[in-house]
Design a protein around this motif. Structure first.
Motif, PDB file in Angstrom:
ATOM      1  N   LYS A 117      33.485  31.264  44.860  1.00 53.69           N
ATOM      2  CA  LYS A 117      32.998  30.990  46.221  1.00 53.69           C
ATOM      3  C   LYS A 117      32.247  29.670  46.307  1.00 53.69           C
ATOM      4  CE  LYS A 117      28.505  33.308  45.839  1.00 53.69           C
ATOM      5  NZ  LYS A 117      27.609  34.341  46.388  1.00 53.69           N
ATOM      6  N   ASP A 118      31.684  29.220  45.201  1.00 52.71           N
ATOM      7  CA  ASP A 118      30.900  27.986  45.203  1.00 52.71           C
ATOM      8  C   ASP A 118      31.684  26.774  44.696  1.00 52.71           C
ATOM      9  OD1 ASP A 118      28.548  29.281  46.136  1.00 52.71           O
ATOM     10  OD2 ASP A 118      28.153  30.006  44.117  1.00 52.71           O
ATOM     11  N   ALA A 119      32.938  26.975  44.298  1.00 52.46           N
ATOM     12  CA  ALA A 119      33.744  25.865  43.780  1.00 52.46           C
ATOM     13  C   ALA A 119      34.224  24.991  44.941  1.00 52.46           C
ATOM     14  CB  ALA A 119      34.935  26.404  42.993  1.00 52.46           C
ATOM     15  N   SER A 120      34.075  23.702  44.795  1.00 56.11           N
ATOM     16  CA  SER A 120      34.363  22.762  45.869  1.00 56.11           C
ATOM     17  C   SER A 120      35.784  22.895  46.412  1.00 56.11           C
ATOM     18  CB  SER A 120      34.155  21.332  45.359  1.00 56.11           C
ATOM     19  OG  SER A 120      34.529  20.379  46.335  1.00 56.11           O
ATOM     20  N   GLY A 121      35.897  23.146  47.711  1.00 55.99           N
ATOM     21  CA  GLY A 121      37.174  23.146  48.410  1.00 55.99           C
ATOM     22  C   GLY A 121      37.943  24.450  48.385  1.00 55.99           C
ATOM     23  N   PHE A 122      37.577  25.400  47.523  1.00 52.66           N
ATOM     24  CA  PHE A 122      38.396  26.600  47.360  1.00 52.66           C
ATOM     25  C   PHE A 122      38.238  27.597  48.511  1.00 52.66           C
ATOM     26  CE2 PHE A 122      38.986  24.916  43.173  1.00 52.66           C
ATOM     27  CZ  PHE A 122      40.237  25.386  42.794  1.00 52.66           C
ATOM     28  N   ALA A 123      37.052  27.687  49.078  1.00 53.70           N
ATOM     29  CA  ALA A 123      36.869  28.621  50.197  1.00 53.70           C
ATOM     30  C   ALA A 123      37.790  28.273  51.352  1.00 53.70           C
ATOM     31  CB  ALA A 123      35.411  28.625  50.650  1.00 53.70           C
ATOM     32  N   ASP A 124      37.944  26.993  51.629  1.00 59.42           N
ATOM     33  CA  ASP A 124      38.844  26.564  52.703  1.00 59.42           C
ATOM     34  C   ASP A 124      40.308  26.703  52.295  1.00 59.42           C
ATOM     35  OD1 ASP A 124      36.795  25.940  54.462  1.00 59.42           O
ATOM     36  OD2 ASP A 124      36.659  23.864  53.764  1.00 59.42           O
ATOM     37  N   ALA A 125      40.630  26.289  51.074  1.00 57.00           N
ATOM     38  CA  ALA A 125      42.025  26.283  50.633  1.00 57.00           C
ATOM     39  C   ALA A 125      42.613  27.681  50.504  1.00 57.00           C
ATOM     40  CB  ALA A 125      42.141  25.551  49.293  1.00 57.00           C
ATOM     41  N   LEU A 126      41.773  28.671  50.179  1.00 57.12           N
ATOM     42  CA  LEU A 126      42.270  30.027  49.929  1.00 57.12           C
ATOM     43  C   LEU A 126      41.878  31.017  51.026  1.00 57.12           C
ATOM     44  CD1 LEU A 126      41.589  30.348  46.084  1.00 57.12           C
ATOM     45  CD2 LEU A 126      43.751  29.849  47.224  1.00 57.12           C
ATOM     46  N   ALA A 127      41.375  30.546  52.144  1.00 58.82           N
ATOM     47  CA  ALA A 127      40.886  31.435  53.197  1.00 58.82           C
ATOM     48  C   ALA A 127      41.954  32.431  53.634  1.00 58.82           C
ATOM     49  CB  ALA A 127      40.413  30.615  54.399  1.00 58.82           C
ATOM     50  N   GLY A 128      41.653  33.716  53.496  1.00 61.07           N
ATOM     51  CA  GLY A 128      42.556  34.771  53.928  1.00 61.07           C
ATOM     52  C   GLY A 128      43.727  35.030  53.007  1.00 61.07           C
ATOM     53  N   ARG A 129      43.803  34.341  51.873  1.00 61.14           N
ATOM     54  CA  ARG A 129      44.947  34.480  50.973  1.00 61.14           C
ATOM     55  C   ARG A 129      44.563  35.016  49.599  1.00 61.14           C
ATOM     56  NH1 ARG A 129      47.008  30.114  49.666  1.00 61.14           N
ATOM     57  NH2 ARG A 129      45.692  28.565  50.665  1.00 61.14           N
ATOM     58  N   VAL A 130      43.349  35.543  49.469  1.00 65.60           N
ATOM     59  CA  VAL A 130      42.930  36.204  48.224  1.00 65.60           C
ATOM     60  C   VAL A 130      42.931  37.706  48.485  1.00 65.60           C
ATOM     61  CG1 VAL A 130      41.082  36.509  46.548  1.00 65.60           C
ATOM     62  CG2 VAL A 130      41.543  34.232  47.508  1.00 65.60           C
ATOM     63  N   VAL A 131      43.840  38.412  47.838  1.00 66.56           N
ATOM     64  CA  VAL A 131      44.012  39.848  48.040  1.00 66.56           C
ATOM     65  C   VAL A 131      43.376  40.589  46.871  1.00 66.56           C
ATOM     66  CG1 VAL A 131      45.661  41.718  48.434  1.00 66.56           C
ATOM     67  CG2 VAL A 131      46.215  39.376  49.180  1.00 66.56           C
ATOM     68  N   VAL A 132      42.286  41.302  47.120  1.00 68.04           N
ATOM     69  CA  VAL A 132      41.687  42.106  46.057  1.00 68.04           C
ATOM     70  C   VAL A 132      42.363  43.479  46.035  1.00 68.04           C
ATOM     71  CG1 VAL A 132      39.481  40.887  46.074  1.00 68.04           C
ATOM     72  CG2 VAL A 132      39.802  42.879  47.567  1.00 68.04           C
ATOM     73  N   VAL A 133      42.303  44.134  44.892  1.00 62.42           N
ATOM     74  CA  VAL A 133      43.011  45.404  44.728  1.00 62.42           C
ATOM     75  C   VAL A 133      42.537  46.439  45.741  1.00 62.42           C
ATOM     76  CG1 VAL A 133      43.340  47.353  43.152  1.00 62.42           C
ATOM     77  CG2 VAL A 133      43.628  45.008  42.326  1.00 62.42           C
ATOM     78  N   GLU A 134      41.239  46.466  46.028  1.00 61.20           N
ATOM     79  CA  GLU A 134      40.721  47.425  47.003  1.00 61.20           C
ATOM     80  C   GLU A 134      41.380  47.246  48.363  1.00 61.20           C
ATOM     81  OE1 GLU A 134      37.438  46.879  43.962  1.00 61.20           O
ATOM     82  OE2 GLU A 134      38.991  45.663  44.906  1.00 61.20           O
ATOM     83  N   ALA A 135      41.510  46.005  48.815  1.00 65.78           N
ATOM     84  CA  ALA A 135      42.136  45.748  50.112  1.00 65.78           C
ATOM     85  C   ALA A 135      43.584  46.199  50.122  1.00 65.78           C
ATOM     86  CB  ALA A 135      42.039  44.266  50.460  1.00 65.78           C
ATOM     87  N   MET A 136      44.293  45.945  49.025  1.00 64.48           N
ATOM     88  CA  MET A 136      45.692  46.360  48.976  1.00 64.48           C
ATOM     89  C   MET A 136      45.817  47.878  48.955  1.00 64.48           C
ATOM     90  SD  MET A 136      48.814  45.843  49.142  1.00 64.48           S
ATOM     91  CE  MET A 136      48.545  44.089  49.413  1.00 64.48           C
ATOM     92  N   LEU A 137      44.926  48.567  48.257  1.00 67.75           N
ATOM     93  CA  LEU A 137      44.987  50.032  48.238  1.00 67.75           C
ATOM     94  C   LEU A 137      44.687  50.616  49.615  1.00 67.75           C
ATOM     95  CD1 LEU A 137      43.336  50.775  44.778  1.00 67.75           C
ATOM     96  CD2 LEU A 137      45.760  50.958  45.389  1.00 67.75           C
ATOM     97  N   ILE A 138      43.786  49.982  50.367  1.00 67.08           N
ATOM     98  CA  ILE A 138      43.538  50.398  51.749  1.00 67.08           C
ATOM     99  C   ILE A 138      44.822  50.258  52.565  1.00 67.08           C
ATOM    100  CG2 ILE A 138      42.310  49.829  53.890  1.00 67.08           C
ATOM    101  CD1 ILE A 138      39.989  48.830  52.013  1.00 67.08           C
ATOM    102  N   ALA A 139      45.484  49.113  52.437  1.00 72.42           N
ATOM    103  CA  ALA A 139      46.723  48.875  53.172  1.00 72.42           C
ATOM    104  C   ALA A 139      47.804  49.868  52.761  1.00 72.42           C
ATOM    105  CB  ALA A 139      47.202  47.447  52.926  1.00 72.42           C
TER     106      ALA A 139
END
Length: 203
Positions: A117-139
């Motif tokens: 989350k603190d790495a330069s540029g990654f929050a913008d570059a990956l916004a909405g495209r990081v799928v954690v296992v919990e989110a996928m199991l909910i889906a």
């Protein structure tokens, strides 16, 4: 290639026979879903074999080998991660490639996400495209039904604390427990925006 998956997320989803459903839900197919080059080796002799045992690992090896290994990311992104202690080299390659190519990534490495989350540029570059296992199991609970997901996850309850809590026989509502884990992680990794199944109309 449009979808990347880390080794732990692969093992959880493939061992529970939920990988195909996951890939389809994200609009991809397994030929376009790439993994780390070391995954088959780790299932034969490494940490993953120790964690999941020989029979499960042997079943996962051909699935892993049916998927292509990731390409090497550009140093422009990778160099921003290699000195971050809580992001191991494999996760760094996955995050860097996802940022560079605008790919979606499925991960179960919470420690790495808290550092990312603190790495330069990654929050913008990956916004909405990081799928954690919990989110996928909910889906997947919404797509397949909680009872189906619960049944498929039972073989993994001894391997992962989150799975043991959410899918224990004493828990009658795995989705509620998964949402609790997920919302806690959303707060912890802010300003990194995780893939959200509810906002995408899955639930």
């Amino acid at each position: 290639m449009s979808l990347l998956i880390d080794s732990d997320a692969f093992c959880i989803l493939a061992a529970s026979q939920l990988l195909d459903d996951t890939v389809r839900l994200l609009g991809a197919n397994k030929s376009g879903c790439a993994r780390l080059p070391a995954l088959p080796y780790m299932l034969r002799k490494g940490r993953l074999r120790n964690q999941y045992g020989g029979p499960t690992s042997d079943n996962l090896i051909p699935i892993a080998e049916s998927m292509p290994a990731i390409d090497q990311p550009d140093s422009q992104w990778l160099d921003r991660l290699i000195l971050i202690q809580d992001i191991d080299p494999g996760e760094a390659q996955l995050f860097a490639l996802a940022a560079e190519k605008h790919f979606t990534i499925i991960t179960n490495d919470k420690r790495a996400l808290r550092a990312l989350k603190d790495a330069s540029g990654f929050a913008d570059a990956l916004a909405g495209r990081v799928v954690v296992v919990e989110a996928m199991l909910i889906a997947l609970c919404t797509l397949l039904g909680p009872a189906v997901v619960n049944t498929r996850m039972q073989s993994l309850v001894s391997h992962d604390t989150m799975i043991r809590v959410c899918f224990s026989p004493s828990n009658s509502d795995p989705e509620r427990a998964l949402l609790s884990y997920y919302h806690s992680l959303v707060t912890e990794v802010n300003p990194l925006t995780l893939w959200h199944p509810i906002e995408r109309g899955v639930e």
